[in-house]
Structure formats: structure tokens, C-alpha cells
Design a protein around this motif. Sequence first.
Motif, PDB file in Angstrom:
ATOM      1  N   PHE A 178       0.836  -1.199   0.000  1.00 18.80           N
ATOM      2  CA  PHE A 178       0.000   0.000   0.000  1.00 18.80           C
ATOM      3  C   PHE A 178       0.873   1.252   0.000  1.00 18.80           C
ATOM      4  O   PHE A 178       0.596   2.229  -0.701  1.00 18.80           O
ATOM      5  CB  PHE A 178      -0.915  -0.026   1.220  1.00 18.80           C
ATOM      6  CG  PHE A 178      -2.125   0.857   1.095  1.00 18.80           C
ATOM      7  CD1 PHE A 178      -2.982   0.747   0.018  1.00 18.80           C
ATOM      8  CD2 PHE A 178      -2.412   1.796   2.073  1.00 18.80           C
ATOM      9  CE1 PHE A 178      -4.098   1.555  -0.097  1.00 18.80           C
ATOM     10  CE2 PHE A 178      -3.534   2.611   1.975  1.00 18.80           C
ATOM     11  CZ  PHE A 178      -4.374   2.483   0.885  1.00 18.80           C
ATOM     12  N   LEU A 179       1.943   1.227   0.773  1.00 13.81           N
ATOM     13  CA  LEU A 179       2.890   2.335   0.828  1.00 13.81           C
ATOM     14  C   LEU A 179       3.530   2.563  -0.539  1.00 13.81           C
ATOM     15  O   LEU A 179       3.707   3.700  -0.983  1.00 13.81           O
ATOM     16  CB  LEU A 179       3.969   2.034   1.871  1.00 13.81           C
ATOM     17  CG  LEU A 179       4.900   3.172   2.300  1.00 13.81           C
ATOM     18  CD1 LEU A 179       4.173   4.144   3.191  1.00 13.81           C
ATOM     19  CD2 LEU A 179       6.118   2.616   3.011  1.00 13.81           C
ATOM     20  N   PHE A 180       3.856   1.472  -1.211  1.00 15.55           N
ATOM     21  CA  PHE A 180       4.456   1.532  -2.536  1.00 15.55           C
ATOM     22  C   PHE A 180       3.530   2.255  -3.525  1.00 15.55           C
ATOM     23  O   PHE A 180       3.970   3.101  -4.306  1.00 15.55           O
ATOM     24  CB  PHE A 180       4.739   0.102  -3.002  1.00 15.55           C
ATOM     25  CG  PHE A 180       5.334  -0.009  -4.374  1.00 15.55           C
ATOM     26  CD1 PHE A 180       6.695   0.166  -4.570  1.00 15.55           C
ATOM     27  CD2 PHE A 180       4.541  -0.299  -5.465  1.00 15.55           C
ATOM     28  CE1 PHE A 180       7.252   0.050  -5.836  1.00 15.55           C
ATOM     29  CE2 PHE A 180       5.084  -0.415  -6.730  1.00 15.55           C
ATOM     30  CZ  PHE A 180       6.439  -0.234  -6.914  1.00 15.55           C
ATOM     31  N   VAL A 181       2.231   1.940  -3.463  1.00 12.62           N
ATOM     32  CA  VAL A 181       1.255   2.549  -4.371  1.00 12.62           C
ATOM     33  C   VAL A 181       1.016   4.016  -4.018  1.00 12.62           C
ATOM     34  O   VAL A 181       0.987   4.888  -4.895  1.00 12.62           O
ATOM     35  CB  VAL A 181      -0.076   1.765  -4.344  1.00 12.62           C
ATOM     36  CG1 VAL A 181      -1.135   2.480  -5.158  1.00 12.62           C
ATOM     37  CG2 VAL A 181       0.134   0.350  -4.863  1.00 12.62           C
ATOM     38  N   LEU A 182       0.858   4.304  -2.729  1.00 12.49           N
ATOM     39  CA  LEU A 182       0.590   5.670  -2.289  1.00 12.49           C
ATOM     40  C   LEU A 182       1.713   6.625  -2.684  1.00 12.49           C
ATOM     41  O   LEU A 182       1.461   7.768  -3.070  1.00 12.49           O
ATOM     42  CB  LEU A 182       0.396   5.718  -0.777  1.00 12.49           C
ATOM     43  CG  LEU A 182      -0.847   5.038  -0.198  1.00 12.49           C
ATOM     44  CD1 LEU A 182      -0.849   5.163   1.318  1.00 12.49           C
ATOM     45  CD2 LEU A 182      -2.119   5.621  -0.782  1.00 12.49           C
ATOM     46  N   ALA A 183       2.954   6.143  -2.590  1.00 12.48           N
ATOM     47  CA  ALA A 183       4.100   6.995  -2.906  1.00 12.48           C
ATOM     48  C   ALA A 183       4.086   7.439  -4.360  1.00 12.48           C
ATOM     49  O   ALA A 183       4.533   8.552  -4.686  1.00 12.48           O
ATOM     50  CB  ALA A 183       5.403   6.256  -2.601  1.00 12.48           C
ATOM     51  N   MET A 184       3.559   6.600  -5.244  1.00 14.78           N
ATOM     52  CA  MET A 184       3.551   6.941  -6.666  1.00 14.78           C
ATOM     53  C   MET A 184       2.391   7.858  -7.037  1.00 14.78           C
ATOM     54  O   MET A 184       2.425   8.505  -8.073  1.00 14.78           O
ATOM     55  CB  MET A 184       3.511   5.671  -7.509  1.00 14.78           C
ATOM     56  CG  MET A 184       4.796   4.861  -7.440  1.00 14.78           C
ATOM     57  SD  MET A 184       4.842   3.509  -8.625  1.00 14.78           S
ATOM     58  CE  MET A 184       3.593   2.431  -7.932  1.00 14.78           C
ATOM     59  N   ILE A 185       1.360   7.918  -6.210  1.00 17.35           N
ATOM     60  CA  ILE A 185       0.221   8.788  -6.515  1.00 17.35           C
ATOM     61  C   ILE A 185       0.614  10.252  -6.416  1.00 17.35           C
ATOM     62  O   ILE A 185       0.415  11.050  -7.331  1.00 17.35           O
ATOM     63  CB  ILE A 185      -0.961   8.488  -5.568  1.00 17.35           C
ATOM     64  CG1 ILE A 185      -1.520   7.087  -5.851  1.00 17.35           C
ATOM     65  CG2 ILE A 185      -2.060   9.541  -5.734  1.00 17.35           C
ATOM     66  CD1 ILE A 185      -2.614   6.657  -4.900  1.00 17.35           C
ATOM     67  N   GLY A 186       1.202  10.639  -5.288  1.00 12.32           N
ATOM     68  CA  GLY A 186       1.626  12.031  -5.117  1.00 12.32           C
ATOM     69  C   GLY A 186       0.469  12.955  -4.802  1.00 12.32           C
ATOM     70  O   GLY A 186      -0.676  12.534  -4.629  1.00 12.32           O
ATOM     71  N   GLY A 187       0.767  14.250  -4.740  1.00  9.86           N
ATOM     72  CA  GLY A 187      -0.245  15.254  -4.413  1.00  9.86           C
ATOM     73  C   GLY A 187      -0.732  15.977  -5.647  1.00  9.86           C
ATOM     74  O   GLY A 187      -0.844  15.407  -6.732  1.00  9.86           O
ATOM     75  N   CYS A 188      -1.011  17.256  -5.485  1.00  9.25           N
ATOM     76  CA  CYS A 188      -1.541  18.075  -6.593  1.00  9.25           C
ATOM     77  C   CYS A 188      -0.395  18.665  -7.411  1.00  9.25           C
ATOM     78  O   CYS A 188       0.710  18.847  -6.918  1.00  9.25           O
ATOM     79  CB  CYS A 188      -2.396  19.214  -6.040  1.00  9.25           C
ATOM     80  SG  CYS A 188      -3.795  18.686  -5.040  1.00  9.25           S
ATOM     81  N   THR A 189      -0.701  18.970  -8.659  1.00  9.20           N
ATOM     82  CA  THR A 189       0.279  19.691  -9.463  1.00  9.20           C
ATOM     83  C   THR A 189       0.414  21.111  -8.934  1.00  9.20           C
ATOM     84  O   THR A 189      -0.521  21.672  -8.365  1.00  9.20           O
ATOM     85  CB  THR A 189      -0.164  19.720 -10.939  1.00  9.20           C
ATOM     86  OG1 THR A 189       0.887  20.253 -11.731  1.00  9.20           O
ATOM     87  CG2 THR A 189      -1.391  20.577 -11.129  1.00  9.20           C
ATOM     88  N   GLY A 190       1.604  21.690  -9.088  1.00  6.03           N
ATOM     89  CA  GLY A 190       1.838  23.014  -8.526  1.00  6.03           C
ATOM     90  C   GLY A 190       2.057  22.992  -7.034  1.00  6.03           C
ATOM     91  O   GLY A 190       1.974  24.022  -6.370  1.00  6.03           O
ATOM     92  N   SER A 191       2.354  21.802  -6.509  1.00  5.88           N
ATOM     93  CA  SER A 191       2.678  21.655  -5.093  1.00  5.88           C
ATOM     94  C   SER A 191       4.132  21.218  -4.979  1.00  5.88           C
ATOM     95  O   SER A 191       4.825  21.041  -5.982  1.00  5.88           O
ATOM     96  CB  SER A 191       1.764  20.619  -4.431  1.00  5.88           C
ATOM     97  OG  SER A 191       2.092  19.306  -4.889  1.00  5.88           O
ATOM     98  N   THR A 192       4.593  21.013  -3.761  1.00  2.00           N
ATOM     99  CA  THR A 192       5.975  20.591  -3.545  1.00  2.00           C
ATOM    100  C   THR A 192       6.125  19.082  -3.609  1.00  2.00           C
ATOM    101  O   THR A 192       7.231  18.570  -3.437  1.00  2.00           O
ATOM    102  CB  THR A 192       6.466  21.090  -2.171  1.00  2.00           C
ATOM    103  OG1 THR A 192       5.619  20.556  -1.150  1.00  2.00           O
ATOM    104  CG2 THR A 192       6.446  22.599  -2.103  1.00  2.00           C
ATOM    105  N   THR A 193       5.048  18.342  -3.844  1.00  2.00           N
ATOM    106  CA  THR A 193       5.099  16.885  -3.809  1.00  2.00           C
ATOM    107  C   THR A 193       5.676  16.310  -5.093  1.00  2.00           C
ATOM    108  O   THR A 193       5.740  16.962  -6.130  1.00  2.00           O
ATOM    109  CB  THR A 193       3.693  16.294  -3.604  1.00  2.00           C
ATOM    110  OG1 THR A 193       2.870  16.673  -4.721  1.00  2.00           O
ATOM    111  CG2 THR A 193       3.074  16.801  -2.325  1.00  2.00           C
ATOM    112  N   GLY A 194       6.072  15.038  -5.010  1.00  2.00           N
ATOM    113  CA  GLY A 194       6.514  14.298  -6.178  1.00  2.00           C
ATOM    114  C   GLY A 194       5.412  13.348  -6.635  1.00  2.00           C
ATOM    115  O   GLY A 194       4.232  13.579  -6.407  1.00  2.00           O
TER     116      GLY A 194
END
Length: 463
Positions: free
Chosen positions: A313-329
Motif C-alpha cells: 500500500f505504501l508503494f502505491v501511495l508513494a507513486m500517486i503524489g499530491g496536486c500539481t503546482g505543489s511541492t510533492t513528487g
Amino acid sequence: MFVPLLVDLVCYQSASVFGFVTSIFICGFFGSALALANRPHGKIVLGMREAFLVTAFSWIVLSLFAGLPFYCIDSRLSFISSWFESVSSLTTTGATLLANLDDSPKGLLLWRALLQWMGGTGIVVMAMTIFPTLRIGGMQLFRSEFSDRSEKILPRLSQIVTGILSIYVLFTVVCCSLLWLAGMSIFDAICHSMSAVSTGGLSTKDASIGFYDNPLIELIIMVFMILGGTTLILYIKLWNRDVKTFRRDSQLRAYLGVLLVASLAVTFWLWLTNYMDFITSLRRGAFITISTITTTGFTTGDYGQWGAFFGMFLFVLAMIGGCTGSTTGGIKIFRFQVLFALTKAHLLQLRRPHGVFVPVYQDYKISDAVAFSVFTFITLYGFCLVMLALALSGLGLDFVTSLSGSASCLSNTGLGLGKLIGPHTTFANLADGPKLIMMLGMILGRLELLTLLVLFMPSFWRD
């Protein structure tokens, strides 16, 4: 580098001052020499090719010079290790090679925090001003929304950048103040606020946020990780009293929905499998879920002991990321929304061949160019993930470490699985070869893949 130098000199009288002085001298020499040797005679004009080059090489060159303090101060770090630490900081990945953080020079810890804070704001500005023009992975969808050539949220591009930086600084100051009031020392509050808002995840403690074991501190950090994972320019609209646009943003709603559903899923998993009671499950589950989706990488416990389901689950969540225009990957929420809209239209077309079904994202028709860009990005993301994992396994790493390491770096989350890069170990046990592969993954993920991969096309270099 003067900031951590002064902190060490005035507050802690640390020997690391000499390392910062040496680094400042080297940077000053090369910076001045390059600037004087390449002074333009007229106005600088950047075409599409130059924009790609500046975007890619600025991150690579900056990370090289940013690694100098690590190399000059910490004798345990080789040049490659120092470069790895700076790349991880600037790309807000949060994978670290440093151990015994509690006893490390304060100036060096502050330097890491500053790097990830600058890297976070840098990627936000690039995502809102450069990526839409370069049409990276469907980002042209936001050209009409955020470009200074259409709706004009603010009159000029410089004002858009100023607005983003103002919001970013405001969040950092508020977060720092709240963490200090919640019980952190002022130094830790400064470092963790920069880390939370930039979704970088680098801590001043080996045990990360788990060191404090304070529910209020965890709650504050969760709030600002969520804020850092949203499109920061939306807060400019909110500041301008455009509440309607803020509330109607479909990506923001989807982002919050994913956070809620995923947090509840992890909470019930921990509770039903008897790892912990419900309140503790909610506290631990929500924190690690938010930290993973926002690609921050803070931890409050040993998530490696929570079973195989959570690891996947952690593996999948990490690839989703946040919103565009944010600091997330990560891949970003809006690309999944575009993919869902295209899939829905296709399925409806299969059911009713003579019907006309137009895929729409946030009241905009999804053009063929945008659809192709999104499909290309997601395909390349999967391809790069596999190739990085194969490269790491080819250098001797086990399957879990190779796969989680490639996902961790490509998504810029910094959380790993396995014995070498698990929750209670650093990346220091890796050889130089895997470190270089992971650094490539970090930069690829931070620059949205295509910005860097296009440089390897022979046609790019032809006139």
C-alpha cells in the motif's frame, strides 16, 4: 551558506564553521568566474531548447555545489555521498546518509533544511511557469489557468512568483510558530517547518517525528504536509477572495478524498490486525498515509513491522503524489483524473458506439495532445521505475530494496523498505553505484521525467 555559518558561529561555536567558509569561497570563485566569463552583450533570449537545458542543468549543477558543506564538514561522507545528500535535499526526497543526527552540527542540519525548503519552492515555481509552456506530461492543461498570458490571476509572471513565495513563507512561519508552542525547540521548529511545508521529510532526529511522541506536534505537521501537497496558487485565489474557484477545484477535492480514504484504510488495517488500539491506529495510520501521499517521508514508528499489505500500500501511495503546482513528487492527482475521464469516455463509447462522449477535466475538454502527454508520462514513469529497479538489482541489491528504492527516489518520498533502506536505517549502507542510480531517479522524478529525458534525444541537439 552564510545563514548556517552564522548559526554555528554565534549560537553553537561549532567547528563546522570552517567547512562553510571553504564552501562559500569555492562557490564564490566559480560563480564569479562563470558570471564574468559569460556576460551577455544583449538581452538573453531563451528558446524551447534553452529552457529545457536551463531547467535540467540548474538542478544538477546546484546540487553539486550544494554538496560541498557535507563534504567539507562530515569526514564520513565521500564526494558521491555528499552529492547524494544535496540531491536528496534539493529534490525534497528526504533520503539521507547521515546518522546520529542528534549530535550532528546544527549548521549542517539547518543547511539540509534550507536546501529542501528552496527545492520545494523552486519546483512549485517551475510547475506553474515553465512546465505548462514545455507541455510536460499534460501540464499544458494549466497553461490557460496559470499562465500570465490568459486569465491573468496576477498581471505579470513576476507577481505570480512573488505570490507563491509569499504563501510559502507564510505557511513556514506559521508552522514554525505552532511547533515551537507545541513543545519543540526553536531550532527544531525551524527545521521541521521548512521540511513539512516543502514536503521534504528531513528531520533533525534519527527517530524523525517519533522522537517527540507528541500528538499535537504530529497534528500540526500533518496539516502543513497537506497544505504543502496542494496547488499553492489556489491560496492566491483564496487571498483574492475567489472562494468559488478554490471550492470548485476538482483536483483539490480528489486529493483530499484520497487522503481520507487511504488514511481510514490504513487505520482499520492496523486496528483489525491487532497491531494497536483504534486511537493509536488512527494517529499512526493517518500520519504515515499523509506523509507518504504528500511524498514527505516523516515517520512516527517502524512501519516495516505492519505487515506485507501495508508495504504494498505504501508503494502505491508513494507513486500517486499530491496536486500539481505543489511541492510533492509522484505522478500527481490530476493525471489520474485525466486518465479516469478518458477511460470512462472510452467505456461509454464501447457501450454506445454511435454516441458522442467528450472527456472533460475541470470544465475543459481534454484534447488529444493532453491525452497523449498524460499517457506518455504514465508509461514513461512505469518504464523508468522498472529500469531503475533493474539497475539497482544488477548492482547487487535484493528485490525489495531495488523496487522500493526506485519508487522512493522516483516519487521523491524517501521512504524505503528492506534491510538496507528500511524505516530505521539510512541509505549509508549503499555503495556508490546504487547511490548514483538513485540520484538519477530523484532528479528524474523532480523534473517530471521528460525535462531530463529529452536531452538524450540526438534531434534535440541538432539545429
